[in-house]
Motif scaffolding. Structure first.
Motif, PDB file in Angstrom:
ATOM      1  N   GLU A 176       0.832  -1.204   0.000  1.00  0.00           N
ATOM      2  CA  GLU A 176       0.000   0.000   0.000  1.00  0.00           C
ATOM      3  C   GLU A 176       0.867   1.254   0.000  1.00  0.00           C
ATOM      4  OE1 GLU A 176      -1.944  -3.026   2.888  1.00  0.00           O
ATOM      5  OE2 GLU A 176       0.037  -2.138   2.596  1.00  0.00           O
ATOM      6  N   LEU A 234      -5.341   6.129  -1.851  1.00  0.00           N
ATOM      7  CA  LEU A 234      -4.467   5.015  -1.530  1.00  0.00           C
ATOM      8  C   LEU A 234      -4.250   4.169  -2.781  1.00  0.00           C
ATOM      9  CD1 LEU A 234      -5.909   3.829   1.898  1.00  0.00           C
ATOM     10  CD2 LEU A 234      -4.200   5.605   1.434  1.00  0.00           C
ATOM     11  N   SER A 235      -3.041   3.657  -2.914  1.00  0.00           N
ATOM     12  CA  SER A 235      -2.708   2.752  -4.012  1.00  0.00           C
ATOM     13  C   SER A 235      -2.281   1.413  -3.447  1.00  0.00           C
ATOM     14  CB  SER A 235      -1.578   3.332  -4.863  1.00  0.00           C
ATOM     15  OG  SER A 235      -1.977   4.517  -5.496  1.00  0.00           O
ATOM     16  N   CYS A 236      -2.533   0.376  -4.230  1.00  0.00           N
ATOM     17  CA  CYS A 236      -2.162  -0.986  -3.851  1.00  0.00           C
ATOM     18  C   CYS A 236      -1.486  -1.629  -5.038  1.00  0.00           C
ATOM     19  CB  CYS A 236      -3.408  -1.764  -3.449  1.00  0.00           C
ATOM     20  SG  CYS A 236      -3.152  -3.514  -3.122  1.00  0.00           S
ATOM     21  N   TRP A 251     -10.244  -3.272   0.488  1.00  0.00           N
ATOM     22  CA  TRP A 251      -9.578  -2.408   1.456  1.00  0.00           C
ATOM     23  C   TRP A 251     -10.269  -2.588   2.807  1.00  0.00           C
ATOM     24  CZ3 TRP A 251      -5.256   0.441   0.364  1.00  0.00           C
ATOM     25  CH2 TRP A 251      -4.925   0.599  -0.980  1.00  0.00           C
ATOM     26  N   TYR A 297      -4.972   1.257   7.180  1.00  0.00           N
ATOM     27  CA  TYR A 297      -5.673   0.735   6.015  1.00  0.00           C
ATOM     28  C   TYR A 297      -4.849  -0.369   5.360  1.00  0.00           C
ATOM     29  CZ  TYR A 297      -9.370   4.223   6.049  1.00  0.00           C
ATOM     30  OH  TYR A 297     -10.474   4.977   6.388  1.00  0.00           O
ATOM     31  N   CYS A 307      -4.674  -3.239   2.147  1.00  0.00           N
ATOM     32  CA  CYS A 307      -5.129  -3.773   0.874  1.00  0.00           C
ATOM     33  C   CYS A 307      -5.019  -5.290   0.953  1.00  0.00           C
ATOM     34  CB  CYS A 307      -4.260  -3.242  -0.256  1.00  0.00           C
ATOM     35  SG  CYS A 307      -4.702  -3.883  -1.891  1.00  0.00           S
TER      36      CYS A 307
END
Length: 126
Positions: free
Chosen positions: A6, A20-22, A36, A93, A95
């Motif tokens: 993440e 947010l990126s995964c 998420w 958070y 992923c």
């Protein structure tokens, strides 16, 4: 080696936005649902949003209309756009990726997701 990583967390004021990126690797991304989850101290992980292999999305009631989950199979990434953030959205958070044949209808149930990132902190505070 399976990896889920993440990025994009941080501190934001109430009403603000974060994305947010995964990034996923080590498995066939197109066969896996992506979800998420968030966790606060002393609480179980809460499913926030999920996007399945067909692009269908599921949201927790608490984030419906404010968060948007998406995925890009070409680059094996998923995203969580969070808008109009509230202090209650604060947490760690995660992923997670789960084989679509295992997740089935339980899109926001942590038990069915086998591959997890380390988590990233989101803090909403003035």
């Amino acid at each position: 080696e399976v990896q889920v990583v993440e990025s994009g967390g941080g501190l934001v004021q109430p009403g603000g936005s974060l994305r947010l990126s995964c990034e996923a690797s080590g498995f066939d991304f197109d066969d896996y649902d992506i979800a998420w989850f968030r966790q606060t101290p002393g609480q179980d992980r809460e499913g926030v949003a999920a996007v399945d292999v067909d692009g269908s999305t599921t949201y927790a009631v608490s984030v419906e209309g404010r968060f948007n989950v998406s995925r890009d199979g070409r680059i094996k990434r998923a995203y969580l756009q969070m808008n109009n953030l509230k202090p209650a959205d604060s947490g760690l958070y995660f992923c997670a990726a789960g084989a679509t044949w295992e997740v089935r209808g339980a899109k926001l149930t942590a038990h069915f997701y086998r591959n997890w990132g380390q988590g990233i902190q989101v803090t909403v505070s003035s």
